[in-house]
Design a protein around this motif. Sequence first.
Motif, short mmCIF file in Angstrom:
data_model
loop_
_atom_site.label_atom_id
_atom_site.label_comp_id
_atom_site.label_asym_id
_atom_site.label_seq_id
_atom_site.Cartn_x
_atom_site.Cartn_y
_atom_site.Cartn_z
N GLU A 263 0.82 -1.49 -0.03
CA GLU A 263 0.02 0.22 -0.30
C GLU A 263 0.84 1.11 0.21
OE1 GLU A 263 -3.23 0.53 -0.46
OE2 GLU A 263 -3.15 -1.90 0.27
N THR A 264 0.75 2.17 -1.31
CA THR A 264 1.36 3.40 -0.96
C THR A 264 0.61 4.01 0.18
OG1 THR A 264 1.50 3.13 -3.23
CG2 THR A 264 2.03 5.84 -2.08
N LYS A 265 -0.74 4.02 0.41
CA LYS A 265 -0.99 5.11 1.92
C LYS A 265 -1.84 4.93 1.72
CE LYS A 265 -0.17 9.49 0.27
NZ LYS A 265 -0.67 11.47 0.65
N VAL A 266 -1.96 4.44 3.67
CA VAL A 266 -2.87 3.55 4.46
C VAL A 266 -3.60 4.95 5.00
CG1 VAL A 266 -1.58 1.76 4.13
CG2 VAL A 266 -1.59 3.23 6.02
N PHE A 267 -5.05 4.39 6.01
CA PHE A 267 -5.20 5.32 6.92
C PHE A 267 -4.72 4.12 8.41
CE2 PHE A 267 -8.59 6.00 4.02
CZ PHE A 267 -8.80 7.33 4.50
N LEU A 268 -4.44 5.10 9.09
CA LEU A 268 -4.09 4.77 11.11
C LEU A 268 -5.18 5.12 11.90
CD1 LEU A 268 -1.65 2.90 12.15
CD2 LEU A 268 -0.33 5.07 12.01
N LEU A 269 -5.92 3.72 12.89
CA LEU A 269 -6.27 3.94 13.98
C LEU A 269 -5.69 3.78 14.88
CD1 LEU A 269 -10.20 3.37 14.26
CD2 LEU A 269 -8.88 3.15 16.03
N GLY A 270 -5.56 4.25 15.91
CA GLY A 270 -4.97 4.16 17.25
C GLY A 270 -4.82 4.51 18.33
N HIS A 271 -5.46 3.38 18.80
CA HIS A 271 -6.21 3.38 20.08
C HIS A 271 -5.46 3.09 21.94
CE1 HIS A 271 -8.54 1.60 23.83
NE2 HIS A 271 -9.17 3.33 23.55
N SER A 272 -5.83 4.73 22.16
CA SER A 272 -4.49 5.29 23.38
C SER A 272 -3.21 4.87 23.20
CB SER A 272 -4.99 3.83 24.76
OG SER A 272 -4.56 4.02 26.14
N ALA B 237 2.82 10.14 11.87
CA ALA B 237 2.02 11.56 11.20
C ALA B 237 3.10 11.84 11.21
CB ALA B 237 1.27 11.58 11.91
N LEU B 238 4.41 12.36 11.86
CA LEU B 238 5.37 12.71 11.87
C LEU B 238 6.66 12.12 11.03
CD1 LEU B 238 5.40 13.93 15.48
CD2 LEU B 238 5.32 15.84 13.42
N ASP B 239 6.41 11.05 11.29
CA ASP B 239 7.87 10.44 10.72
C ASP B 239 7.75 10.36 9.22
OD1 ASP B 239 9.24 11.20 13.31
OD2 ASP B 239 9.28 8.90 13.91
N PHE B 240 6.47 9.53 8.72
CA PHE B 240 5.90 8.31 7.66
C PHE B 240 4.83 9.73 7.18
CE2 PHE B 240 8.31 5.87 10.09
CZ PHE B 240 9.21 5.21 9.52
N PRO B 241 4.54 10.45 7.59
CA PRO B 241 3.00 12.07 6.60
C PRO B 241 3.01 11.01 5.09
CG PRO B 241 5.05 13.18 6.73
CD PRO B 241 5.59 12.08 7.62
N GLU B 242 3.87 10.52 4.48
CA GLU B 242 3.83 10.58 3.13
C GLU B 242 2.88 9.32 2.97
OE1 GLU B 242 7.41 7.73 4.21
OE2 GLU B 242 6.54 10.77 4.34
N ARG B 243 3.20 8.40 3.90
CA ARG B 243 2.08 6.98 3.80
C ARG B 243 1.19 6.79 4.27
NH1 ARG B 243 4.00 2.36 2.22
NH2 ARG B 243 6.27 2.29 2.71
N LEU B 244 0.30 7.90 4.81
CA LEU B 244 -0.87 8.49 5.06
C LEU B 244 -1.85 8.57 4.84
CD1 LEU B 244 0.17 8.83 9.21
CD2 LEU B 244 -0.55 6.88 8.15
N ASN B 245 -3.14 8.55 4.56
CA ASN B 245 -3.82 9.09 4.27
C ASN B 245 -5.47 9.86 5.80
OD1 ASN B 245 -4.32 8.53 1.19
ND2 ASN B 245 -5.53 6.64 2.05
N GLY B 246 -4.92 9.41 6.33
CA GLY B 246 -4.78 10.58 7.73
C GLY B 246 -5.68 9.38 8.67
N VAL B 247 -4.75 9.81 9.84
CA VAL B 247 -4.97 8.69 11.19
C VAL B 247 -6.13 8.98 12.19
CG1 VAL B 247 -2.15 9.34 11.00
CG2 VAL B 247 -3.51 11.28 12.02
N ILE B 248 -6.46 8.58 12.64
CA ILE B 248 -7.76 8.53 13.39
C ILE B 248 -6.99 8.35 15.14
CG2 ILE B 248 -10.25 7.46 14.19
CD1 ILE B 248 -9.51 6.40 11.66
N VAL B 249 -7.19 9.62 15.46
CA VAL B 249 -5.91 9.43 17.34
C VAL B 249 -7.21 9.23 18.17
CG1 VAL B 249 -4.76 10.66 18.83
CG2 VAL B 249 -4.38 10.72 16.46
N TYR B 250 -7.53 7.77 18.56
CA TYR B 250 -9.02 7.37 19.60
C TYR B 250 -8.62 7.38 21.41
CZ TYR B 250 -11.90 3.80 20.68
OH TYR B 250 -13.24 3.03 21.75
#
Length: 277
Positions: free
Chosen positions: A84-93, A103-116
């Motif tokens: 996958e070139t880009k993914v969403f990332l959901l992180g809990h706690s 998001a800071l180190d690999f922003p080019e990898r992410l479509n978006g982050v869900i900080v839960y």
Amino acid sequence: MTEFMVDGVRVSYHVHGSGPVCIAHSGGPGVHWPYLRMPYLEDRLTMVYLEPVGTGSSDLLPGGDYSMEVYASFVDKLAEHLGETKVFLLGHSHGGFVALQTALDFPERLNGVIVYDSMAYNGPELGAQAFANIEKYVASRPEGDALAQQVLDAWNASPHGHDEELDALGRLLPVYFKDFEAIDPTITEWKKLVDITVDPDRQDARWDVRPRLGEIAVPTLVIVGVADFICPLNSAQELADGIPGAELVVLNESGHFGHVEEPETFRDSVRKFVATH
């Protein structure tokens, strides 16, 4: 379960659903992935539930260096492994810490982050804030209340090893929910999914990206339960205020496990975010 190797370290993951890829990173650190399973997202997303290093079927890290930068690098490697070139990332706690670091180190990898139910730092300040909220919980309960005493004893315990850590986590569960007594009869099977891996070599991983929140350029959704004692509303607000363009969703009937307490609202919030980005 599927696995791959990174520099001799086995990393396990589980794939469910179809649609855009969303990697889900569990909390703890060390809490096993099944508690975070969200079948109601799997009809719109390919949910890839990572077993983070030092957790479950994935290997422990030699030397115990579980810094957020290390965790973020494994997220990047998993996305690469998935093709996958880009993914969403959901992180809990604690997984939310990893999401922010990714998001800071690999922003080019992410479509978006869900900080839960998470926050921008890890260290003594987190523990002090959580204990202050436990004191508020205890004070809100009737005098001599058994659940309040159970929670207080569990927080003050010094567990060693898997069995003691898991027992302490189980005794703390009441404070993790907004209304534990109401929901408890309905989560019998969910509670059986809660498990933890304890690496005795795990190093202290203090971390603070509050000064760097303005650098995050990845679309960000912050979700928080209004009654979360350990990653509370003020910490979520700090994220939403500090990350440019971040969206904040407050779950008004939830504590730390909004995906269990308010699954429909949680589902709709994530679906809307993914559809937008």
